[in-house]
Motif scaffolding. Structure first.
Motif, PDB file in Angstrom:
ATOM      1  N   LEU A 212       0.832  -1.201   0.000  1.00 15.70           N
ATOM      2  CA  LEU A 212       0.000   0.000   0.000  1.00 15.70           C
ATOM      3  C   LEU A 212       0.870   1.256   0.000  1.00 15.70           C
ATOM      4  CD1 LEU A 212      -2.911  -0.916   2.453  1.00 15.70           C
ATOM      5  CD2 LEU A 212      -3.020  -0.677  -0.033  1.00 15.70           C
ATOM      6  N   PHE A 213       1.968   1.216   0.754  1.00 15.51           N
ATOM      7  CA  PHE A 213       2.845   2.389   0.778  1.00 15.51           C
ATOM      8  C   PHE A 213       3.562   2.551  -0.559  1.00 15.51           C
ATOM      9  CE2 PHE A 213       6.800   4.667   1.581  1.00 15.51           C
ATOM     10  CZ  PHE A 213       6.296   5.813   2.168  1.00 15.51           C
ATOM     11  N   ARG A 214       4.010   1.440  -1.129  1.00 13.80           N
ATOM     12  CA  ARG A 214       4.645   1.533  -2.459  1.00 13.80           C
ATOM     13  C   ARG A 214       3.660   2.126  -3.465  1.00 13.80           C
ATOM     14  NH1 ARG A 214       6.278  -3.855  -1.511  1.00 13.80           N
ATOM     15  NH2 ARG A 214       5.032  -4.579  -3.282  1.00 13.80           N
ATOM     16  N   GLY A 215       2.405   1.726  -3.352  1.00 19.15           N
ATOM     17  CA  GLY A 215       1.386   2.255  -4.257  1.00 19.15           C
ATOM     18  C   GLY A 215       1.182   3.749  -4.061  1.00 19.15           C
ATOM     19  N   ALA A 216       1.192   4.191  -2.800  1.00 21.11           N
ATOM     20  CA  ALA A 216       1.031   5.615  -2.509  1.00 21.11           C
ATOM     21  C   ALA A 216       2.213   6.409  -3.047  1.00 21.11           C
ATOM     22  CB  ALA A 216       0.885   5.822  -1.005  1.00 21.11           C
ATOM     23  N   MET A 217       3.420   5.857  -2.893  1.00 21.22           N
ATOM     24  CA  MET A 217       4.605   6.534  -3.418  1.00 21.22           C
ATOM     25  C   MET A 217       4.563   6.591  -4.937  1.00 21.22           C
ATOM     26  SD  MET A 217       6.505   7.711  -1.015  1.00 21.22           S
ATOM     27  CE  MET A 217       8.052   8.001  -1.875  1.00 21.22           C
ATOM     28  N   ARG A 218       4.146   5.489  -5.539  1.00 24.27           N
ATOM     29  CA  ARG A 218       4.037   5.449  -7.002  1.00 24.27           C
ATOM     30  C   ARG A 218       3.062   6.530  -7.484  1.00 24.27           C
ATOM     31  NH1 ARG A 218       4.529   1.951 -11.488  1.00 24.27           N
ATOM     32  NH2 ARG A 218       5.520   0.293 -10.288  1.00 24.27           N
ATOM     33  N   GLN A 219       1.952   6.677  -6.773  1.00 25.77           N
ATOM     34  CA  GLN A 219       0.952   7.675  -7.144  1.00 25.77           C
ATOM     35  C   GLN A 219       1.522   9.090  -7.011  1.00 25.77           C
ATOM     36  OE1 GLN A 219      -2.633   7.454  -4.803  1.00 25.77           O
ATOM     37  NE2 GLN A 219      -3.836   8.589  -6.315  1.00 25.77           N
TER      38      GLN A 219
END
Length: 215
Positions: free
Chosen positions: A15-22
């Motif tokens: 979820l954090f990787r996804g937030a960073m990607r966003q």
């Protein structure tokens, strides 16, 4: 920011990787993102993506403890800037990360704009730290002395120390690094001398003092 950037996000929380990607997706140039969920994958990503411009490294991931991961990556991939992204954002941890070669520090509580500003800052060649952080002197004399000793290690010696911490034998380290066992013995002797310890075990304990900072 120029186009064609490649950024490695090394964090064990999808979820954090996804937030960073966003957050990164909205930046100029739309940088290419490579994700890694543990330390071994982060190291492999650095090998596979030799032209990467930046790694965003969490301090607590499977396969690594605290700042020892930063030490290992800076030793092996000297041209890859590493920016720490962590919930452990106390001043002592931030300062020790910078002392050990991090190009910046982002708190996991940072908002999107701060994340983008931080990455722009380090890509431009400057150091980024959370608002309000002031770089100063290490308050614990023992840690300060240890940091100074660690900084005297050559990149290869830092890699060998990291492998000692993983429990590898001299012959295993020699195989991994493609050198002779005699060369590794010489590195170990130099490490013990520089860290002012008498044994491999004591050297690993010393490294553990740094690793435990953010564990």
């Amino acid at each position: 920011m120029t186009s064609g950037l490649t950024i490695i996000i090394a964090d064990d929380h999808p979820l954090f990787r996804g937030a960073m990607r966003q957050a990164l997706a909205g930046m100029v140039g739309n940088p290419q993102i490579v994700e890694a969920g543990d330390f071994a994958s982060a190291r492999q990503a650095a090998i596979d993506t030799a032209s990467a411009d930046l790694m965003l490294l969490d301090l607590t991931m499977p396969g690594v403890s605290g700042l020892s991961g930063l030490i290992a990556l800076r030793a092996e991939f000297q041209s890859l800037p590493v920016m720490i992204v962590s919930a452990h954002d106390d001043p002592a941890t931030i300062q020790r990360a910078l002392d050990l070669g991090a190009c910046g520090f982002l708190s996991k509580s940072a908002g999107i704009e701060e994340i983008r500003k931080g990455i722009d800052t380090v890509i431009s060649g400057d150091i980024f730290t959370p608002p309000g952080f002031q770089y100063g002197m290490e308050h614990e004399p023992d840690v300060a002395a240890l940091l100074q000793r660690l900084q005297t290690l050559t990149p290869q010696q830092s890699r060998v120390l990291g492998m000692l911490a993983e429990g590898l034998l001299n012959k295993q380290i020699a195989y991994e690094l493609g050198v002779s066992e005699a060369t590794i013995k010489a590195h170990v002797s130099a490490i013990l001398l520089k860290l002012n310890v008498d044994s491999r075990t004591q050297a690993v304990i010393q490294l553990g003092k740094i690793a435990a900072v953010a564990a």
